[in-house]
Design an enzyme around this catalytic site. Structure first.
Site, PDB file in Angstrom:
ATOM      1  N   ARG A 135     -12.528  38.065  39.743  1.00  0.00           N
ATOM      2  CA  ARG A 135     -11.203  38.072  40.385  1.00  0.00           C
ATOM      3  C   ARG A 135     -11.225  38.837  41.706  1.00  0.00           C
ATOM      4  O   ARG A 135     -10.734  38.334  42.725  1.00  0.00           O
ATOM      5  CB  ARG A 135     -10.149  38.674  39.451  1.00  0.00           C
ATOM      6  CG  ARG A 135     -10.002  37.863  38.169  1.00  0.00           C
ATOM      7  CD  ARG A 135      -8.864  38.359  37.279  1.00  0.00           C
ATOM      8  NE  ARG A 135      -9.051  37.874  35.920  1.00  0.00           N
ATOM      9  CZ  ARG A 135      -8.081  37.368  35.157  1.00  0.00           C
ATOM     10  NH1 ARG A 135      -6.864  37.271  35.595  1.00  0.00           N
ATOM     11  NH2 ARG A 135      -8.330  36.958  33.922  1.00  0.00           N
TER      12      ARG A 135
ATOM     13  N   GLU B 175     -14.486  40.473  34.703  1.00  0.00           N
ATOM     14  CA  GLU B 175     -13.183  40.140  35.295  1.00  0.00           C
ATOM     15  C   GLU B 175     -13.063  40.723  36.704  1.00  0.00           C
ATOM     16  O   GLU B 175     -12.497  40.101  37.598  1.00  0.00           O
ATOM     17  CB  GLU B 175     -12.031  40.664  34.420  1.00  0.00           C
ATOM     18  CG  GLU B 175     -11.956  40.069  33.025  1.00  0.00           C
ATOM     19  CD  GLU B 175     -11.490  38.607  32.998  1.00  0.00           C
ATOM     20  OE1 GLU B 175     -11.250  38.026  34.067  1.00  0.00           O
ATOM     21  OE2 GLU B 175     -11.405  38.064  31.883  1.00  0.00           O
TER      22      GLU B 175
ATOM     23  N   ASP C  32     -18.658  30.354  28.121  1.00  0.00           N
ATOM     24  CA  ASP C  32     -18.410  29.335  29.157  1.00  0.00           C
ATOM     25  C   ASP C  32     -19.082  29.516  30.519  1.00  0.00           C
ATOM     26  O   ASP C  32     -19.954  28.745  30.930  1.00  0.00           O
ATOM     27  CB  ASP C  32     -16.894  29.146  29.336  1.00  0.00           C
ATOM     28  CG  ASP C  32     -16.077  30.454  29.336  1.00  0.00           C
ATOM     29  OD1 ASP C  32     -16.695  31.519  29.460  1.00  0.00           O
ATOM     30  OD2 ASP C  32     -14.839  30.393  29.226  1.00  0.00           O
TER      31      ASP C  32
ATOM     32  N   GLU D  35      -8.468  25.018  33.295  1.00  0.00           N
ATOM     33  CA  GLU D  35      -9.717  24.262  33.101  1.00  0.00           C
ATOM     34  C   GLU D  35      -9.550  22.734  33.126  1.00  0.00           C
ATOM     35  O   GLU D  35     -10.442  22.026  33.608  1.00  0.00           O
ATOM     36  CB  GLU D  35     -10.404  24.686  31.795  1.00  0.00           C
ATOM     37  CG  GLU D  35     -10.944  26.114  31.791  1.00  0.00           C
ATOM     38  CD  GLU D  35      -9.865  27.180  31.603  1.00  0.00           C
ATOM     39  OE1 GLU D  35      -8.742  26.836  31.162  1.00  0.00           O
ATOM     40  OE2 GLU D  35     -10.128  28.354  31.906  1.00  0.00           O
TER      41      GLU D  35
END
Ligand code: DMJ
Length: 577
Positions: free
Chosen positions: A162, A158, A296, A479
Site C-alpha cells: 500500500r 501491507e 495469492d 479481484e
C-alpha cells in the site's frame, strides 16, 4: 490526451542523474542511520544483461462505434463520480487517517496510521486526471512521518503493497520526485525488518523494538504466511531500479532464490504450502495449497517480476510455469452449475501421506478471482495457450458467481460441487441438493425423503449451483474486476464492458452510503439489502475503482505493455528493450 504520463515520465537515466529527488539529509534519516545488526555477507546486483522483448500483452485493436465510445465514456464518468464522492468524504472527515468509516463519517487507523487511503489513492487521482487533488495529496504525503506510529505491530506486506507500492506507482505515472523520496523513506524503514540472522524479513514486525535495535526481537517468524514473505519483490526491485541502490533487490531476491530451490520439494511440487518457516528457511513443509487468501500474491508476483525486470532473470518465469502447471492439475476445477456454463474455479488442495494423496476442497473465494487475470498475463507473456484458455474460464467463473447472487455481488467465500471431469458435467438437481445439506452439516442426508430434502435445501436460500456460503460478505474487493480488466486489455472483447458495468452498478447499489461506499454482510440474503458494516478499505479507491475506471478508458492509458500492476493495483514501469 492518452500520452500525458509519457511526457511527465522520468526515464531511469534522468532519475539516476538528477539529484533533485535525493534528500540532502537522507543519510541521517532515522531508519537509514540505525546500525545494522546482521549485515548481508554480500549484496547481489541488479541484472545487467538488458531487457528482452516479450510478446504483446494487449490486443492489437479495440474497435468501437461512436455509440459504444459514448457509452464507455459515460460509464467511466460514473466510476469517477463514485471515486470523487468517497475521496471528498475522506478529505473532509478522515484526512490523513488510514481509512474513512463511510457510514458514521468516522476514521480508522489500520495500517500504522500513515494515511493509507491517501497514499493508496495517489496514482488513481493522477490516472483520473484529478490534478488539483493529486497536488494537495502529494503535498500532504510529504508530511507523513514513518518514524512514528501508535501501532504495536506493523504488517510488512501491507506496508509494502500500500505505502511503498503507492508511492512508486504514483511516481511512475507522474514523475514527481517527492514521491520517490517518500518511497525511499518507506524502503529504509522496511529494510530494517530484514535485519535478522538469516536476512529473512519479520512479516508481523514490532517496529518499536526495531527502533531500539533490540536483537532479541529481530528474528524472522517460524510461521509465516507465504503471501506475506513471497510478495515483497516487485516494490523492492522497482525501488532498487529507480535509486540504483541494489540493497532492496538483494533482500527480496534472496527470498525468491530460497523459494525456487524448494518449489519442487513440497508435497505438491510447483506450489508452496500456505505457511512457511522463515526462521529455519523451510519453504516446503505443509499440506495446504491454495492460490487464494494468504498465498495469492506470492504467485501473482512471479510473472509480474519477469515483466518488471524485462525478462532478465529466468527464475521468475520458471517458478510461474511450475506453479501454473500444478494449479491446472490440482486446484482448478469445473463446478456443476444449472446453466451448464463451462467455467473454472480455483480451489484448495490438501495433501496427505507425504503428497501421495491430494484432495480438492471445492471452494471459491473473492480473493482468488485475481488468478484468471494472472493466467491471462502469464499466458500472453510466455506464450502459454493453455494458461490463457484457463484464464478465460476462470474469469467466467467469477462472473458466474457475481451474476448468480441475488444482489449481483459475489460473496467472500462459497462452496460448489466439482464435476468428476470437465467433460462430464451435467446438472443433477438431486446431487446438488444432497451436497448442500452435507456442506451445511446436516446429518444422515441419505435417510431423508425427497420432500424433506427439498424443504431443507429451500430453507438454506442458496442460489442453485452453490452448496454453501460460509462468508457472505463483500468487502469492496477488486479481484474480479482486476481480472476482467486484464482479459479485456488482452483480448479487446467488447462484451466485457457490459459485464464490468453490471458488476459496478450492482456493487455501488448495495455498498453506497451517504459518504462513500461500505463493505457489506449478507450478499446472499433474499430478505432486503445487505448490511453495511462501516468499513472502506484503502483498496476501494486504490484498486477497485481504478480497475473499473481503466476498463472503460482508452486502452493506451496504463498499457499492460508498458506497466505491470503490483497487488494493490499500483502501476510500475516495466523495463523495456
Ligand atoms: C489488497 O490489499 C490486495 O489486492 C491484496 O493482494 C489482497 N487483498 C486486498 C484486496 O482484496
Amino acid at each position: 490526451m492518452a500520452t500525458y504520463w509519457r511526457i511527465h515520465h522520468a526515464t531511469l537515466l534522468d532519475v539516476h542523474h538528477n539529484s533533485d529527488w535525493r534528500d540532502p539529509e537522507s543519510d541521517s534519516y532515522f531508519w537509514k542511520s540505525l546500525p545494522i545488526l546482521y549485515p548481508p555477507s554480500s549484496v547481489q546486483a541488479l541484472p545487467t544483461s538488458g531487457p528482452v522483448s516479450f510478446p504483446a500483452v494487449q490486443a492489437i485493436s479495440f474497435p468501437e462505434s461512436s455509440f459504444e465510445k459514448a457509452l464507455r465514456k459515460e460509464r467511466r464518468q460514473a466510476v469517477k463520480d463514485t471515486f470523487t464522492r468517497a475521496w471528498t468524504s475522506y478529505c473532509e472527515y478522515a484526512w490523513l487517517a488510514d481509512e474513512l468509516a463511510p457510514v458514521t463519517r468516522g476514521k480508522r487507523s489500520a495500517f500504522g496510521g500513515w494515511a493509507a487511503t491517501l497514499v493508496d489513492s495517489l496514482d488513481t487521482l493522477w490516472i483520473m486526471d484529478m490534478r488539483e487533488e493529486f497536488e494537495d495529496a502529494v503535498a500532504a504525503a510529504t508530511t507523513i512521518n514513518f518514524t512514528r506510529t501508535d501501532a504495536g505491530e506493523i504488517n510488512v506486506f501491507e506496508t509494502t503493497i500500500r505505502y511503498l507500492g503507492g508511492f512508486l506507482g504514483a511516481f511512475d505515472v507522474s514523475g514527481d520526485y517527492r514521491l520517490l523520496r517518500k518511497a525511499v523513506e518507506v524502503g529504509e524503514m522496511l529494510y530494517k525488518a530484514f535485519d535478522t540472522p538469516n536476512r529473512m524479513p519479520i512479516t508481523r514486525w514490532d517496529l518499536h523494538a526495531a527502533m531500539l535495535n533490540d536483537k532479541k526481537k529481530q528474528v524472522a517468524g517460524s510461521s509465516t504466511l507465504v503471501a506475506e514473505i513471497g510478495s515483497l519483490s516487485m516494490e523492492f526491485t522497482r525501488l532498487s531500479i529507480l535509486t540504483g541502490d541494489p540493497k532492496w533487490f538483494d533482500a527480496v531476491h534472496t527470498i525468491a532464490q530460497r523459494m525456487e530451490e524448494q518449489q519442487m520439494w513440497t508435497e505438491l511440487p510447483g506450489l508452496w504450502p500456505l505457511v512457511v518457516d522463515a526462521e529455519k528457511l523451510l519453504f516446503s513443509l505443509g499440506s495446504t495449497f491454495t492460490l487464494g487468501a494468504m498465498a495469492d500474491s506470492a504467485y501473482e508476483y512471479l510473472p509480474k517480476m519477469s515483466a518488471l525486470l524485462g525478462g532478465q532473470m529466468d527464475l521468475y518465469q520458471t517458478m510461474y510455469e511450475r506453479a501454473a502447471q500444478a494449479a491446472l492439475r490440482h486446484n482448478l476445477f469445473r463446478p456443476m452449475v444449472p446453466t451448464g456454463e463451462d467455467i473454472l474455479i480455483a480451489g484448495v488442495a490438501h495433501t496427505s501421506h507425504g503428497g501421495r494423496t491430494v484432495e480438492l476442497e471445492p471452494a471459491g473465494q473473492h480473493l482468488v478471482c485475481f488468478f484468471g487475470g494472472l493466467m491471462a498475463l502469464g499466458g500472453r507473456l510466455f506464450s502459454r495457450k493453455q494458461d490463457f484458455a484457463a484464464a478465460e474460464k476462470l474469469v467466467d467463473g467469477c462472473i458466474w458467481a457475481y451474476k448468480s447472487m441475488p444482489h449481483g455481488v459475489m460473496p467472500e467465500t462459497f462452496k460448489v460441487y466439482p464435476c468428476s471431469s470437465p467433460q462430464n458435467c451435467t446438472w443433477d438437481e438431486l446431487l446438488w441438493m444432497t451436497q448442500v445439506l452435507r456442506d451445511n452439516n446436516v446429518r444422515d442426508v441419505e435417510s431423508l425423503s425427497y420432500s424433506q430434502l427439498v424443504q431443507l435445501v429451500t430453507e438454506k436460500n442458496l442460489p442453485r449451483g452453490f452448496t454453501a456460503i460460509p462468508d457472505d460478505a463483500y468487502l469492496l474487493r477488486p479481484e474480479a474486476i482486476e481480472s476482467i480488466f486484464i482479459l479485456y486489455r488482452a483480448t479487446g472483447r467488447k462484451d466485457l464492458h457490459d459485464v464490468a458495468w453490471n458488476m459496478f452498478t450492482a456493487i455501488d447499489r448495495i455498498t453506497r452510503t451517504e459518504f462513500g461506499n461500505s463493505a457489506v454482510r449478507g450478499v446472499s440474503s433474499l430478505r432486503g439489502k445487505p448490511l453495511q458494516t462501516d468499513s472502506m478499505e484503502s483498496f476501494w479507491l486504490g484498486e477497485t475503482l481504478k480497475y473499473f475506471y481503466l476498463v472503460f478508458s482508452d486502452p493506451n492509458i496504463i498499457s499492460l505493455d508498458d506497466f505491470v500492476f503490483n497487488t494493490e493495483a499500483h502501476p510500475l514501469r516495466r523495463l523495456l528493450p
